[in-house]
Design an enzyme around this catalytic site. Structure first.
Site, PDB file in Angstrom:
ATOM      1  N   SER A 170      -1.065   2.715 -13.790  1.00  0.00           N
ATOM      2  CA  SER A 170      -0.234   2.046 -12.784  1.00  0.00           C
ATOM      3  C   SER A 170      -1.050   1.026 -12.004  1.00  0.00           C
ATOM      4  CB  SER A 170       0.389   3.077 -11.839  1.00  0.00           C
ATOM      5  OG  SER A 170       1.265   3.940 -12.525  1.00  0.00           O
ATOM      6  N   ASP A 171      -2.290   1.370 -11.681  1.00  0.00           N
ATOM      7  CA  ASP A 171      -3.171   0.433 -10.977  1.00  0.00           C
ATOM      8  C   ASP A 171      -3.436  -0.805 -11.813  1.00  0.00           C
ATOM      9  OD1 ASP A 171      -3.904   1.563  -8.383  1.00  0.00           O
ATOM     10  OD2 ASP A 171      -4.850   3.169  -9.518  1.00  0.00           O
ATOM     11  N   PHE A 172      -3.769  -0.598 -13.076  1.00  0.00           N
ATOM     12  CA  PHE A 172      -4.091  -1.729 -13.936  1.00  0.00           C
ATOM     13  C   PHE A 172      -2.884  -2.643 -14.131  1.00  0.00           C
ATOM     14  CE2 PHE A 172      -7.339   1.307 -15.886  1.00  0.00           C
ATOM     15  CZ  PHE A 172      -8.376   0.798 -15.112  1.00  0.00           C
ATOM     16  N   GLY A 175      -2.211  -4.603 -10.957  1.00  0.00           N
ATOM     17  CA  GLY A 175      -3.223  -5.641 -10.797  1.00  0.00           C
ATOM     18  C   GLY A 175      -2.979  -6.836 -11.698  1.00  0.00           C
TER      19      GLY A 175
END
Length: 399
Positions: A170-172, A175
């Site tokens: 989810s972070d990647f 981003g």
């Protein structure tokens, strides 16, 4: 992106991942950290990089998302520190932050304040739940969004419990969406008289968007998708199978591929069997087919079957560990791992940016910076502060 300057107020992973991509593309990235401790990801471990004396140094998480940046330490709770951020924002093209909604407004560092300081500023907020809605003030980490968005419900074996994806996906994803949005905003600014704007990126939205094909299936059918392990629903046979020395994954759902598979694994009767004649029939009889494939493949090691399946035009791959993946000849050929110099550890292997461009190749990166490594340099070069000015700021706790 050479000539563009980014003010990075990001911490942890999603926002730093975005600014690292911008830095890889040539932008000057100024990372703002807390005096003393810096970004919490510096201490996220174990494991840690070992320096030449064998002592723990930087966290792999920090190294992997903060290359090509300059680090300055600023205490934004100090009025002089907050003013430094406003001054830096005036000299920057892009600002990226991932504070909770409303936090930066307390210090006069929100978009509405900074757009008056710099109307050309592209201000990107990366938060868990977005800038509006009943949950916008909630904090959140990657695993929460894998759970909330349904990703865990479709990850894992059919008869097992829901599982988190093995990386903070989810972070990647958030981003990368932030990076794309910033590039679009730069183009808008270029053709619309220099106008900046606010970008609102949420891990919630981004995660759901990432598995839109499965979600779209639910939207048009009303059927809630569930876990299917490593298989692909509607494409049997496809999935994970066991050889004598480990597992591989293959896909032979098309009619011609299934017939080729039947020949390779010495089950020629399958090619003309009426119960396997079409894809829907193979889906209905998947348990029989999968059991037969596993029985055949268990007789020989992975490399034996990989070569035979490849020769027959059947897509397949060994299920590698990370160590095995990095030993793949194609991975080595592509230069996925490169070495860069670390001031205390010497040459350090890192994963290279995967973009390959003929006219503007990605240059060799710089290692992630130490806490406040560039504070004096940036304040002098960007804000024209004297050594005396900087010392005064340091004495009053602003930097």
């Amino acid at each position: 992106m050479e000539g563009l300057r980014v003010l990075d107020l990001g911490r942890y992973l999603a926002a730093p991942w975005c600014t690292q991509l911008l830095g890889d593309l040539g932008a000057e990235v100024i990372k703002v950290e807390r005096p003393g401790k810096g970004d919490d990801m510096r201490s996220y471990g174990p494991p840690f990089l070992k320096n030449r004396e064998g002592e723990d140094d930087d966290s792999p998480y920090y190294i992997s998302s903060n290359r090509n940046k300059k680090s300055v330490t600023v205490n934004i709770a100090n009025p002089d520190g907050a003013q430094l951020i406003r001054d830096l924002a005036r000299e920057c093209d892009i600002l990226v932050e991932n504070y909770k909604v409303g936090d930066l407004k307390r210090f006069g560092l929100d978009y509405n304040t900074l757009k008056d300081v710099n109307p050309h500023l592209i201000y990107c907020s990366v938060t868990g739940f977005g800038q509006s809605g009943p949950d916008c003030h909630r904090p959140g980490l990657d695993s929460l969004f894998q759970a909330t968005c349904g990703l865990m419900s479709v990850t894992g074996e059919a008869d097992g419990a829901p599982q988190k994806v093995g990386v903070p996906i989810s972070d990647f994803i958030a981003g990368m969406y932030a990076t794309v949005a910033i590039l679009a905003a730069l183009r808008h600014r270029e053709i619309n008289g220099g106008e900046g704007q606010h970008i609102d990126i949420a891990l919630l939205d981004s995660t759901i968007s990432a598995f839109t094909s499965i979600m779209q299936g639910y939207l048009v059918s009303g059927i809630v998708p569930m876990r299917a392990g490593s298989s692909t629903p509607g494409n049997d046979p496809a999935g994970q199978f066991t050889c004598s020395d480990g597992d591989l994954i293959l896909s032979a759902g098309a009619d011609n591929q299934f017939k080729a598979l039947a020949k390779v694994i010495d089950r020629p009767e399958w090619a003309d069997a009426p119960e396997f004649a079409t894809r829907p029939l193979r889906v209905s009889n998947r348990d029989i087919i999968n059991a037969g494939i596993n029985e055949s493949l268990s007789a020989h090691p992975r490399h034996y079957w990989f070569e035979k399946l490849q020769a027959a035009g059947i897509m397949c791959a060994p299920i590698n560990t990370m160590a095995e993946a990095l030993e793949e000849p194609q991975v080595k050929h592509r230069g996925v791992v490169i070495e860069i110099e670390h001031p205390r550890a010497g040459p350090v292997p890192i994963i290279a940016n995967p973009m390959r461009m003929s006219g503007t190749p990605i240059p060799t990166p710089r290692i992630s910076p130490d806490v406040g490594q560039h504070t004096d340099e940036v304040l002098q070069a960007v804000l024209d502060k004297s050594s005396e000015d900087i010392e005064a700021l340091r004495r009053n706790g602003a930097i």
